[in-house]
Enzyme design. Structure first.
Site, PDB file in Angstrom:
ATOM      1  N   LYS A 108       0.910  -1.090   0.333  1.00 55.94           N
ATOM      2  CA  LYS A 108      -0.261  -0.187  -0.288  1.00 55.94           C
ATOM      3  C   LYS A 108       1.006   1.432  -0.152  1.00 55.94           C
ATOM      4  O   LYS A 108       0.545   2.255   0.001  1.00 55.94           O
ATOM      5  CB  LYS A 108      -0.994   0.111   1.247  1.00 55.94           C
ATOM      6  CG  LYS A 108      -1.530  -0.992   0.992  1.00 55.94           C
ATOM      7  CD  LYS A 108      -3.689  -0.650   2.126  1.00 55.94           C
ATOM      8  CE  LYS A 108      -4.341  -1.341   1.698  1.00 55.94           C
ATOM      9  NZ  LYS A 108      -5.427  -1.590   2.431  1.00 55.94           N
TER      10      LYS A 108
ATOM     11  N   LYS B  86      -7.269 -14.707  -8.638  1.00 55.03           N
ATOM     12  CA  LYS B  86      -8.055 -14.253  -8.421  1.00 55.03           C
ATOM     13  C   LYS B  86      -8.852 -13.715  -8.463  1.00 55.03           C
ATOM     14  O   LYS B  86      -8.555 -12.021  -9.305  1.00 55.03           O
ATOM     15  CB  LYS B  86      -7.736 -14.290  -6.719  1.00 55.03           C
ATOM     16  CG  LYS B  86      -8.791 -14.506  -5.647  1.00 55.03           C
ATOM     17  CD  LYS B  86      -8.536 -13.989  -4.504  1.00 55.03           C
ATOM     18  CE  LYS B  86      -8.786 -12.946  -3.846  1.00 55.03           C
ATOM     19  NZ  LYS B  86      -8.774 -12.813  -1.934  1.00 55.03           N
TER      20      LYS B  86
ATOM     21  N   LYS C  86     -12.548  -7.247  -6.219  1.00 57.41           N
ATOM     22  CA  LYS C  86     -13.528  -6.246  -7.034  1.00 57.41           C
ATOM     23  C   LYS C  86     -12.718  -4.554  -7.477  1.00 57.41           C
ATOM     24  O   LYS C  86     -13.033  -4.160  -7.881  1.00 57.41           O
ATOM     25  CB  LYS C  86     -14.407  -5.782  -5.604  1.00 57.41           C
ATOM     26  CG  LYS C  86     -13.248  -6.090  -4.354  1.00 57.41           C
ATOM     27  CD  LYS C  86     -14.437  -5.838  -3.007  1.00 57.41           C
ATOM     28  CE  LYS C  86     -13.845  -5.912  -2.036  1.00 57.41           C
ATOM     29  NZ  LYS C  86     -14.395  -5.823  -0.433  1.00 57.41           N
TER      30      LYS C  86
HETATM   31  P1  AMP Z   1     -11.486  -8.881  -0.172  1.00 57.36           P
HETATM   32  O1  AMP Z   1     -12.511  -8.545  -1.130  1.00 57.36           O
HETATM   33  O2  AMP Z   1     -10.537  -9.452  -0.716  1.00 57.36           O
HETATM   34  O3  AMP Z   1     -11.929  -7.471   0.925  1.00 57.36           O
HETATM   35  O4  AMP Z   1     -12.263  -9.939   0.808  1.00 57.36           O
HETATM   36  C1  AMP Z   1     -13.490 -10.293   1.158  1.00 57.36           C
HETATM   37  C2  AMP Z   1     -13.637 -11.595   1.160  1.00 57.36           C
HETATM   38  O5  AMP Z   1     -14.272 -12.940   0.358  1.00 57.36           O
HETATM   39  C3  AMP Z   1     -12.423 -12.635   2.039  1.00 57.36           C
HETATM   40  O6  AMP Z   1     -13.095 -13.845   2.891  1.00 57.36           O
HETATM   41  C4  AMP Z   1     -12.211 -12.971   1.015  1.00 57.36           C
HETATM   42  O7  AMP Z   1     -11.257 -14.056   1.007  1.00 57.36           O
HETATM   43  C5  AMP Z   1     -12.650 -13.437  -0.358  1.00 57.36           C
HETATM   44  N1  AMP Z   1     -13.205 -13.554  -1.447  1.00 57.36           N
HETATM   45  C6  AMP Z   1     -12.506 -12.633  -1.853  1.00 57.36           C
HETATM   46  N2  AMP Z   1     -11.936 -12.715  -3.213  1.00 57.36           N
HETATM   47  C7  AMP Z   1     -12.411 -14.154  -3.042  1.00 57.36           C
HETATM   48  C8  AMP Z   1     -12.954 -14.871  -4.552  1.00 57.36           C
HETATM   49  N3  AMP Z   1     -11.980 -15.043  -5.856  1.00 57.36           N
HETATM   50  N4  AMP Z   1     -12.571 -16.464  -4.543  1.00 57.36           N
HETATM   51  C9  AMP Z   1     -13.158 -16.784  -2.836  1.00 57.36           C
HETATM   52  N5  AMP Z   1     -13.111 -15.703  -2.249  1.00 57.36           N
HETATM   53  C10 AMP Z   1     -12.610 -14.938  -1.852  1.00 57.36           C
END
Ligand code: AMP
Ligand code: TRP
Length: 333
Positions: free
Chosen positions: A116, A198, A201
């Site tokens: 970051k 992966k 968002k």
């Molecule tokens: P984030 O979007 O990175 O803030 O992640 C929020 C939650 O969603 C966390 O528990 C991540 O492990 C899960 N997560 C985010 N993206 C994925 C993905 N592509 N596949 C599975 N789990 C995800």
């Protein structure tokens, strides 16, 4: 907090962007399983998001929408404590105490801080450095035992464990040592455009990511454009990551096994797999959209949920803080 099993689950999510199909399959579906067994707190960590520059008006809207997206994706406000971090001031209070027991060297080593700082060169503020201390406070404030997190947050959880151990050794047994709770293998949903990465968002290529808020047309278009390969054979294997990802999505949402999906498409082309998977996604998200609109038209009810959540969290947090204040020798209020 009424489950038989008295273990506590705590997880936090930053209110930035919009929820994706990856969040839904990888996190929310997992949380729904946990809510049956444990006492769970799910916190929208709005204070954490202040570490990067933001537009107050936009942030206010996104924070609320984010909470509503979690509710709409099926998190039950009667079974879980759902609230905003900033509504429970003990998070900040414990963060100060823990910060006085965390070394700068430890914080400097965090890869998220390094990433970051690189990304926001014009705003390397002290909050960015102490971010993991606030995260440790979130978790320890509720004496959480299990913390559902993605791979990227493992280092922060390790630090939380170190801080908890240090505190316990210095001031007496206070915090249980929390364990990570990783989603099952196969719960990693990949980008539709770069299936070795992966689904995220914050991906610049929005065609790789399905947002829960996407319209049906957009979902269909994104799925039809999903990158596959030239084998034209529906097989579940690492060498065909795009196809593997579509099969995973299909299986998880339709509630059928990987083998059943593969059998269904034997001898058929990728076109059929993509179109049908798009339909499965659209079908699964339809209740989400209806519930989202319902909640948004009923904001008094939503307010009631997060206020009640904050009240319950506050009581638990105050119990822990009373003990912490006593342990470190502050005069009781
Ligand atoms: P984030 O979007 O990175 O803030 O992640 C929020 C939650 O969603 C966390 O528990 C991540 O492990 C899960 N997560 C985010 N993206 C994925 C993905 N592509 N596949 C599975 N789990 C995800
Ligand atoms: N740092 C986490 C993330 O960016 C969010 C978070 C804050 C969190 N506090 C937490 C996750 C406590 C689990 C437990 O994804």
């Amino acid at each position: 907090m009424s489950n038989q099993n008295d273990k506590i689950v705590f997880s936090g999510a930053q209110p930035t962007g919009s929820l994706t199909l990856g969040n839904y399959i990888g996190a929310v579906k997992n949380w729904k399983t946990l809510e049956k067994e444990y006492n769970c707190l799910y916190c929208i960590v709005d204070s954490h998001s202040l570490t990067v520059r933001h537009d107050p008006k936009e942030f206010n809207k996104t924070s609320l929408s984010f909470l509503v997206q979690y509710l709409a994706s099926g998190l039950d406000p009667d079974k879980n404590i759902i609230y905003f971090q900033s509504h429970v001031p003990q998070h900040a209070e414990l963060s100060w105490v823990l910060g006085c027991n965390t070394y700068i060297g430890e914080l400097n080593r965090m890869t998220q801080f390094k990433d970051k700082s690189e990304k926001h060169k014009d705003n390397i503020n002290s909050g960015l450095l102490t971010y993991p201390v606030l995260m440790a406070a979130d978790i320890l404030l509720y004496k959480a035992n299990l913390v559902p997190v993605g791979e990227d947050q493992k280092q922060h959880l390790e630090l939380t464990r170190d801080i908890a151990n240090r505190f316990n050794n210095l001031y007496g047994e206070t915090f249980p040592i929390p364990e990570p709770h990783m989603p099952k293998v196969g719960a990693r949903i990949m980008s539709l455009q770069e299936p070795t990465k992966k689904m995220s968002k914050s991906d610049e290529n929005v065609n790789g990511t399905i947002f829960l808020m996407d319209s049906e047309d957009v979902i269909m278009k994104k799925m039809k454009r999903a990158v596959t390969d030239s084998e034209n054979n529906v097989v579940y294997r690492d060498e065909q990551p795009g196809v593997k990802n579509l099969i995973t999505i299909h299986s998880r949402l339709a509630g059928i096994s990987i083998d059943e999906v593969v059998a269904q498409y034997e001898g058929k082309g990728y076109g059929a797999l993509k179109k049908d998977t798009a339909e499965v996604v659209i079908e699964s998200l339809r209740p989400f959209k209806d519930r989202y609109n319902e909640y948004m038209n009923n904001l008094d009810y939503v307010e009631n949920i997060y206020k009640k959540g904050a009240k319950r969290a506050y009581e638990l947090a105050e119990d822990t803080m009373t003990l912490v204040r006593k342990r470190i020798g502050l005069i009781q209020k």
